[in-house]
Design a protein around this motif. Structure first.
Motif, PDB file in Angstrom:
ATOM      1  N   GLY A 129       0.774  -1.236   0.000  1.00 38.20           N
ATOM      2  CA  GLY A 129       0.000   0.000   0.000  1.00 38.20           C
ATOM      3  C   GLY A 129       0.800   1.277   0.000  1.00 38.20           C
ATOM      4  O   GLY A 129       0.231   2.368  -0.087  1.00 38.20           O
ATOM      5  N   GLU A 150       0.485   8.275  -2.771  1.00 39.83           N
ATOM      6  CA  GLU A 150      -0.766   7.538  -2.999  1.00 39.83           C
ATOM      7  C   GLU A 150      -1.344   7.039  -1.674  1.00 39.83           C
ATOM      8  O   GLU A 150      -2.561   7.122  -1.437  1.00 39.83           O
ATOM      9  CB  GLU A 150      -0.523   6.362  -3.946  1.00 39.83           C
ATOM     10  CG  GLU A 150      -0.310   6.777  -5.394  1.00 39.83           C
ATOM     11  CD  GLU A 150       0.073   5.607  -6.284  1.00 39.83           C
ATOM     12  OE1 GLU A 150       0.361   4.513  -5.735  1.00 39.83           O
ATOM     13  OE2 GLU A 150       0.107   5.777  -7.519  1.00 39.83           O
ATOM     14  N   PHE A 151      -0.489   6.504  -0.817  1.00 40.53           N
ATOM     15  CA  PHE A 151      -0.941   6.070   0.511  1.00 40.53           C
ATOM     16  C   PHE A 151      -1.518   7.235   1.306  1.00 40.53           C
ATOM     17  O   PHE A 151      -2.599   7.130   1.901  1.00 40.53           O
ATOM     18  CB  PHE A 151       0.223   5.439   1.280  1.00 40.53           C
ATOM     19  CG  PHE A 151       0.093   5.555   2.775  1.00 40.53           C
ATOM     20  CD1 PHE A 151      -0.860   4.812   3.459  1.00 40.53           C
ATOM     21  CD2 PHE A 151       0.903   6.427   3.496  1.00 40.53           C
ATOM     22  CE1 PHE A 151      -1.000   4.938   4.839  1.00 40.53           C
ATOM     23  CE2 PHE A 151       0.771   6.549   4.867  1.00 40.53           C
ATOM     24  CZ  PHE A 151      -0.186   5.806   5.542  1.00 40.53           C
ATOM     25  N   GLU A 200      -2.804  10.075   0.339  1.00 41.25           N
ATOM     26  CA  GLU A 200      -4.059  10.595  -0.205  1.00 41.25           C
ATOM     27  C   GLU A 200      -5.198   9.589  -0.040  1.00 41.25           C
ATOM     28  O   GLU A 200      -6.358   9.987   0.121  1.00 41.25           O
ATOM     29  CB  GLU A 200      -3.862  10.981  -1.664  1.00 41.25           C
ATOM     30  CG  GLU A 200      -2.951  12.200  -1.820  1.00 41.25           C
ATOM     31  CD  GLU A 200      -2.437  12.385  -3.235  1.00 41.25           C
ATOM     32  OE1 GLU A 200      -3.061  11.855  -4.184  1.00 41.25           O
ATOM     33  OE2 GLU A 200      -1.404  13.066  -3.410  1.00 41.25           O
ATOM     34  N   ARG A 201      -4.870   8.323  -0.050  1.00 43.46           N
ATOM     35  CA  ARG A 201      -5.892   7.283   0.088  1.00 43.46           C
ATOM     36  C   ARG A 201      -6.323   7.111   1.544  1.00 43.46           C
ATOM     37  O   ARG A 201      -7.507   6.893   1.826  1.00 43.46           O
ATOM     38  CB  ARG A 201      -5.335   5.963  -0.447  1.00 43.46           C
ATOM     39  CG  ARG A 201      -6.333   4.796  -0.436  1.00 43.46           C
ATOM     40  CD  ARG A 201      -5.699   3.519  -0.979  1.00 43.46           C
ATOM     41  NE  ARG A 201      -4.642   3.022  -0.130  1.00 43.46           N
ATOM     42  CZ  ARG A 201      -3.360   2.951  -0.489  1.00 43.46           C
ATOM     43  NH1 ARG A 201      -2.976   3.327  -1.692  1.00 43.46           N
ATOM     44  NH2 ARG A 201      -2.453   2.493   0.356  1.00 43.46           N
ATOM     45  N   GLU A 202      -5.387   7.227   2.486  1.00 44.47           N
ATOM     46  CA  GLU A 202      -5.680   6.801   3.853  1.00 44.47           C
ATOM     47  C   GLU A 202      -5.538   7.881   4.922  1.00 44.47           C
ATOM     48  O   GLU A 202      -6.038   7.704   6.033  1.00 44.47           O
ATOM     49  CB  GLU A 202      -4.793   5.601   4.214  1.00 44.47           C
ATOM     50  CG  GLU A 202      -5.034   4.417   3.279  1.00 44.47           C
ATOM     51  CD  GLU A 202      -4.380   3.142   3.758  1.00 44.47           C
ATOM     52  OE1 GLU A 202      -4.420   2.876   4.967  1.00 44.47           O
ATOM     53  OE2 GLU A 202      -3.834   2.413   2.911  1.00 44.47           O
TER      54      GLU A 202
END
Length: 721
Positions: free
Chosen positions: A291, A343-344, A346-348
């Protein structure tokens, strides 16, 4: 002072408590509860116990709102109660993602027998160290003076006025109860000795990290830079990266400085130390191979098994570090790592408002790391036909590479080397990995997730703005620019007042805590970065406003340094200064760098003089201090080799800026815009219809050029003289 304090406690308390430093805990523990840390309010009708934390906003404090311990938040109510009832204070400090904090809560603070003892003889205060780092700083100092170590959970017993008489970290239930009984008896039977101990510990706290105003003329040389690396190289693990110890923390500020050191001195050993560290961390279990995003530290010396909590401040700084390294080396591994971290995030960890939450817990389903690890059977089922290849790639075995048959996904070599060993092409390998990662991520998403600490902290979000700015410089990705600005605008509108005062925290539209020096210093740094990547002068204006406010409320004329707390805040038992860098850069070193940069951009020599005096006060320690003085070493570099002012003015100013900033040049300050703007350093430099580049240094400019490559040559030739 330190030794006498330790001797007092050696003889006062005979308890041989099994104490585990919470920051370094490795073992799993059976937790019977997992509360949802994203809750914003507590329903007091469904629980047997409800204490004074129920109305707090901190997810960590809310975790303890239904303990049988009658917890209070830090504040006048608890201190007044302790004084009126002549009871000792228990000050218990932790944070939401702390594994050993959860263990001690389950073993002791949820236990009615323990609670009865605590409630009868003490006033108990719970502190979220991330919201109240000032309280944590004072009492962690006490713990280090008393025991020689520290960590979280931090548990302190203090007089009713807050002066500590004992401090430790994690205690199993029986040891904790025995300790409290002994301390209560000691206080009741010999109050004069308790007072003596409190006085000695408090004097020790006040006396630590004292900085004196140093006389004489400040000076820094390239020789100082060369000398500074000695404090690093004797302690570096040149095979596995990081420093020769376990656990291993990333400590991004130190590696960032070594890149600067290499840039100025050409010392390849410094560059090699950084690249082996970044390679091994990116391949290791500390980096979530599925992730993205890094855990807080590795419990071993090989970056293999993480302590699974994920903190915003680590990942923000690692984005910057990998971006610096990518600009210097163009290593594709670093580019991939930057992308996967963001990415992690922004996702979490990203809020709907564009700011970032604080952390993800290490635990889920009562186990540390359960969310992240795989049995071979689970792994093979998800990746299917490529299971044999990918199990070898991620070191997944039937017996497990960690504990209880579980595997932490980890790599030990580059993709190119692995593909060669497997006799397949690099493109084939990367295609299979690219197919497997989203499948593994989707399968993992079905598990019980680690709890989220959804408070927003100013200093950590400032680090994130700087991280995105550095990523934009390195990769040229406009989405990263947009995110840096989005978070910057959140900070400007939600965390900052017109007069420059900042809030520390934000949750559900509310903030309750006045900001600390790291909030100001790191936000000033972030706003300077926003100016550099946009040429929008509002960010320098806001940075200047914050600097003026900091001068008014944090500056200590006696030492020439800055206190950690504002003069508007209620006084603690000591008003501390933060001098050294640690997992987060020290606020005084960041502040000094900001004064240098603002003084350059705004043409205010007095600001540069302030930075010079601050460095002068600590320079002897800074040269020899290794990674714990990395920020000061960066400032030495500014004074030893005066940075370039590269003014870029005209219609293509942004394109030219992007070309120049793709290079790793820590001594280049860019400025400019489509028009001249209001900065004195840009005056008279606009030529209608043309984009001109002016390379200046020490109040002298080269002939203007229009080609970025020519400007880069001028910088290089300047440096060679």
């Amino acid at each position: 002072m330190t030794m006498s304090i330790r001797n007092i406690f050696l003889f006062t308390f005979s308890l041989s408590a099994f104490t585990v430093i919470g920051a370094c805990g490795q073992q799993s523990a059976n937790q019977q509860h997992q509360q949802n840390l994203t809750q914003s309010a507590v329903d007091t009708t469904k629980h047997k116990y409800t204490n004074h934390l129920a109305s707090e906003s901190s997810p960590y404090l809310l975790m303890h709102a239904h303990n049988p311990v009658d917890w209070y938040p830090w504040g006048d109510e608890a201190l007044t109660k302790a004084k009126l009832e002549n009871k000792l204070l228990i000050i218990s400090v932790g944070y939401a993602a702390c594994h050993w904090c959860h263990v001690m809560e389950h073993e002791s603070f949820e236990n009615e027998e323990v609670a009865q003892l605590m409630n009868a003889h003490f006033v108990s205060v719970k502190v979220d160290r991330e919201e109240r780092p000032d309280v944590d700083q004072v009492y962690m100092n006490a713990c280090q003076l008393i025991s020689g170590n520290g960590g979280w959970p931090l548990n302190v017993v203090a007089l009713p006025d807050g002066r500590p008489i004992y401090a430790g970290t994690y205690f199993p239930k029986d040891n904790w109860m025995s300790l409290l009984q002994q301390i209560h008896t000691f206080y009741v039977q010999t109050p004069e000795k308790a007072l003596e101990q409190a006085q000695q510990v408090t004097e020790g706290i006040k006396g630590s990290e004292i900085v004196n105003l140093k006389s004489g003329t400040p000076s820094s040389t390239i020789g100082d830079l060369k000398q500074s690396a000695i404090g690093y190289h004797g302690n570096i693990d040149h095979d596995m990266g990081g420093f020769n110890r376990a656990p291993k923390f990333p400590l991004p500020a130190g590696w960032s400085y070594l890149l600067t050191h290499y840039y100025h001195t050409g010392d390849k050993k410094s560059l090699d130390a950084v690249t082996v560290t970044l390679d091994r961390m990116a391949w290791g279990g500390i980096n979530d191979q599925v992730g993205g995003g890094f855990a807080r530290y590795s419990v071993d010396s090989e970056w293999k098994v993480p302590h699974f909590e994920k903190m915003l401040y680590d990942n923000a700084q690692l984005v910057s570090l990998y971006a610096h390294a990518y600009r210097l080396t163009k290593n594709e591994l670093y580019k991939t790592t930057i992308t996967q971290i963001t990415e992690f995030l922004e996702r979490e960890l990203m809020s709907p408002e564009g700011a970032f939450y604080s952390s993800l817990d290490a635990d889920s389903e009562g186990e540390e790391g359960r969310f992240y690890v795989w049995t071979k059977k689970e792994f093979d089922k998800v990746v299917g036909a490529d299971a044999a290849l990918l199990a070898a790639y991620y070191r997944v075995t039937e017996a497990g590479n960690w504990e209880h048959g579980n595997n932490v996904l980890i790599r030990y070599k580059s993709d190119a080397d692995f593909a060669r060993a497997q006799k397949i092409t690099l493109a084939e390998l990367q295609k299979k990995v690219a197919k497997a990662r989203p499948a593994l991520l989707a399968a993992r998403a079905a598990r019980v997730r680690p709890p989220l600490d959804d408070k927003i902290l100013t200093a950590w979000n400032a680090l994130m703005i700087t991280g995105y700015a550095d990523a934009y410089r390195a990769l040229g990705n406009k989405e990263m620019l947009a995110q840096a600005l989005r978070t910057g605008n959140f900070m400007k509108s939600k965390m900052m007042s017109a007069d420059g005062r900042l809030n520390r925290n934000y949750k559900n539209g509310k903030s309750t805590i006045n900001a600390y020096l790291d909030d100001y210093a790191l936000t000033i740094e972030a706003f300077i970065n926003l100016y550099q990547i946009t040429f929008d002068e509002q960010w320098l204006t806001h940075a200047h406003t914050l600097a003026d406010y900091t001068d008014a409320h944090f500056y200590d004329a006696t030492s020439g340094m800055y206190f950690y707390t504002s003069n508007l805040d209620p006084a603690l038992i000591a008003r501390k200064m933060e001098i050294t860098d640690n997992v987060i850069p020290g606020s005084n070193s960041v502040m000094a760098q900001c004064f240098y940069k603002l003084g350059t951009y705004l043409y205010k020599p007095a600001m540069i003089d302030r930075a010079a005096q601050m460095l002068h006060n600590v320079k002897d320690k800074a040269v020899a201090g290794g990674p714990y003085y990395a920020g000061w070493q960066q400032l030495i570099a500014y004074f030893a080799s005066t940075p370039f002012e590269v003014a870029i003015v005209g219609p293509q100013s942004q394109a030219v800026r992007a070309k120049i900033e793709q290079q790793f040049m820590p001594d280049v300050f860019v400025l400019g815009g489509v028009a001249e703007g209001s900065l004195e350093l840009l005056e008279g430099k606009l030529q209608p219809g043309r984009t001109m580049i002016y390379v200046c240094r020490n109040k002298t400019c080269k002939l203007p050029v229009t080609d970025p490559d020519e400007a880069l040559k001028q910088i290089k030739n300047y440096k060679l003289k």
